[in-house]
Write a protein that holds these residues in place. Structure first.
Motif, PDB file in Angstrom:
ATOM      1  N   GLU A 166       4.104  -5.810  10.667  1.00 46.26           N
ATOM      2  CA  GLU A 166       5.730  -6.207  10.981  1.00 46.26           C
ATOM      3  C   GLU A 166       5.984  -7.506  10.414  1.00 46.26           C
ATOM      4  O   GLU A 166       7.012  -7.854   9.774  1.00 46.26           O
ATOM      5  N   LYS A 167       5.063  -8.409  10.366  1.00 40.82           N
ATOM      6  CA  LYS A 167       5.180  -9.886   9.814  1.00 40.82           C
ATOM      7  C   LYS A 167       5.498  -9.853   8.272  1.00 40.82           C
ATOM      8  O   LYS A 167       6.412 -10.583   7.878  1.00 40.82           O
ATOM      9  N   HIS A 168       4.815  -8.859   7.707  1.00 41.99           N
ATOM     10  CA  HIS A 168       4.996  -8.868   6.008  1.00 41.99           C
ATOM     11  C   HIS A 168       5.749  -7.895   5.873  1.00 41.99           C
ATOM     12  O   HIS A 168       5.698  -7.871   4.840  1.00 41.99           O
ATOM     13  N   GLU A 169       6.179  -6.990   6.772  1.00 42.47           N
ATOM     14  CA  GLU A 169       6.840  -5.905   6.508  1.00 42.47           C
ATOM     15  C   GLU A 169       6.379  -4.901   5.206  1.00 42.47           C
ATOM     16  O   GLU A 169       7.042  -4.638   4.327  1.00 42.47           O
ATOM     17  N   GLN A 170       5.154  -4.779   5.545  1.00 43.27           N
ATOM     18  CA  GLN A 170       4.618  -3.885   4.410  1.00 43.27           C
ATOM     19  C   GLN A 170       3.496  -2.799   5.199  1.00 43.27           C
ATOM     20  O   GLN A 170       3.231  -3.177   6.204  1.00 43.27           O
ATOM     21  N   ILE A 171       3.238  -1.616   4.572  1.00 43.80           N
ATOM     22  CA  ILE A 171       2.159  -0.775   4.773  1.00 43.80           C
ATOM     23  C   ILE A 171       1.266  -0.427   3.452  1.00 43.80           C
ATOM     24  O   ILE A 171       1.692  -0.581   2.541  1.00 43.80           O
ATOM     25  N   ILE A 172       0.052  -0.828   4.001  1.00 43.54           N
ATOM     26  CA  ILE A 172      -0.921  -0.610   2.979  1.00 43.54           C
ATOM     27  C   ILE A 172      -1.796   0.674   2.980  1.00 43.54           C
ATOM     28  O   ILE A 172      -2.452   0.839   4.236  1.00 43.54           O
ATOM     29  N   VAL A 173      -1.796   1.523   2.246  1.00 43.40           N
ATOM     30  CA  VAL A 173      -2.513   2.816   2.353  1.00 43.40           C
ATOM     31  C   VAL A 173      -3.939   2.650   1.359  1.00 43.40           C
ATOM     32  O   VAL A 173      -3.659   2.500   0.176  1.00 43.40           O
ATOM     33  N   THR A 174      -5.168   2.664   2.044  1.00 38.76           N
ATOM     34  CA  THR A 174      -6.294   2.486   1.451  1.00 38.76           C
ATOM     35  C   THR A 174      -7.148   3.652   1.104  1.00 38.76           C
ATOM     36  O   THR A 174      -7.699   4.192   2.373  1.00 38.76           O
ATOM     37  N   PRO A 175      -7.165   4.332   0.090  1.00 46.04           N
ATOM     38  CA  PRO A 175      -8.263   5.350  -0.079  1.00 46.04           C
ATOM     39  C   PRO A 175      -9.639   4.954  -0.154  1.00 46.04           C
ATOM     40  O   PRO A 175     -10.088   4.061  -0.469  1.00 46.04           O
ATOM     41  N   PHE A 176     -10.623   5.979   0.212  1.00 45.56           N
ATOM     42  CA  PHE A 176     -12.111   5.544   0.195  1.00 45.56           C
ATOM     43  C   PHE A 176     -12.962   6.469  -0.666  1.00 45.56           C
ATOM     44  O   PHE A 176     -12.625   7.434  -1.196  1.00 45.56           O
ATOM     45  N   TYR A 177     -14.148   5.983  -0.814  1.00 51.04           N
ATOM     46  CA  TYR A 177     -15.339   6.813  -1.556  1.00 51.04           C
ATOM     47  C   TYR A 177     -16.244   6.695  -0.482  1.00 51.04           C
ATOM     48  O   TYR A 177     -16.498   5.850   0.256  1.00 51.04           O
ATOM     49  N   LYS A 178     -17.335   7.794  -0.792  1.00 52.84           N
ATOM     50  CA  LYS A 178     -18.334   7.963   0.023  1.00 52.84           C
ATOM     51  C   LYS A 178     -19.629   7.770  -0.835  1.00 52.84           C
ATOM     52  O   LYS A 178     -19.606   8.332  -1.991  1.00 52.84           O
ATOM     53  N   GLU A 179     -20.580   7.179  -0.580  1.00 50.39           N
ATOM     54  CA  GLU A 179     -21.846   6.615  -1.440  1.00 50.39           C
ATOM     55  C   GLU A 179     -22.683   7.933  -1.045  1.00 50.39           C
ATOM     56  O   GLU A 179     -22.931   8.279   0.213  1.00 50.39           O
ATOM     57  N   PRO A 180     -23.116   8.713  -1.923  1.00 49.60           N
ATOM     58  CA  PRO A 180     -23.763   9.948  -1.868  1.00 49.60           C
ATOM     59  C   PRO A 180     -25.228   9.609  -1.294  1.00 49.60           C
ATOM     60  O   PRO A 180     -25.714  10.628  -0.556  1.00 49.60           O
TER      61      PRO A 180
END
Length: 167
Positions: free
Chosen positions: A27-41
């Motif tokens: 709320e403070k910075h008024e932003q949403i960050i969507v972070t995708p992932f990798y899986k280490e095999p």
């Protein structure tokens, strides 16, 4: 004439993985960050990808849900590059945030984890740990085939949950 009964079973996926993304909301910075992932095999752990998607906090539910679904599809299996920083400040979400320290990032951003419930990823499990005294966890599920707006609304509803300590 006798007819044979035929049963169909869905194909098994080649690799059974549960996909996930982290959604950080401030709320403070008024932003949403969507972070995708990798899986280490080889080791099996997950680590964030190099690119995050940043939205304004007042984005429509439809846009939020669409971003989550788009980024969960970016989930991939990739060997970890030892040149990447393994410290907490190596998180890509921290770098795109408006915070100068990891402590400030953890204080001002709420983490919501969106992941598949099973390896088929037909249902999303959405959970968050609220930063209150008893570190209460809220979990919900929703179909992966739901409208984008329904998914975005559920994520924002969990973010806006107000749980207070009663005296």
């Amino acid at each position: 004439m006798k007819i044979k009964s035929i049963t169909f079973s869905p194909q098994e996926p080649k690799l059974k993985i549960i996909k996930n993304v982290f959604v950080y909301i401030s709320e403070k910075h008024e932003q949403i960050i969507v972070t995708p992932f990798y899986k280490e095999p080889n080791q099996g752990y997950r680590y964030s990808q190099e690119e995050c998607e940043v939205l304004k906090i007042d984005s429509s539910y439809d846009l939020i849900g669409e971003a989550i679904k788009r980024n969960i599809q970016k989930f991939d299996i990739k060997e970890y590059d030892a040149k990447r920083s393994s410290k907490k400040d190596g998180y890509t979400a921290f770098h795109v945030s408006k915070e100068k320290s990891m402590r400030g990032f953890e204080k001002n951003y709420t983490l919501i984890d969106v992941s598949g419930l099973t390896d088929r990823n037909n249902t999303f499990r959405i959970q968050t740990r609220l930063g209150f005294i008893n570190r209460l966890e809220i979990t919900s599920t929703i179909s992966a085939h739901c409208d984008n707006a329904e998914l975005g609304k559920l994520v924002m509803k969990m973010f806006n949950s107000e749980i207070v300590e009663r005296k």
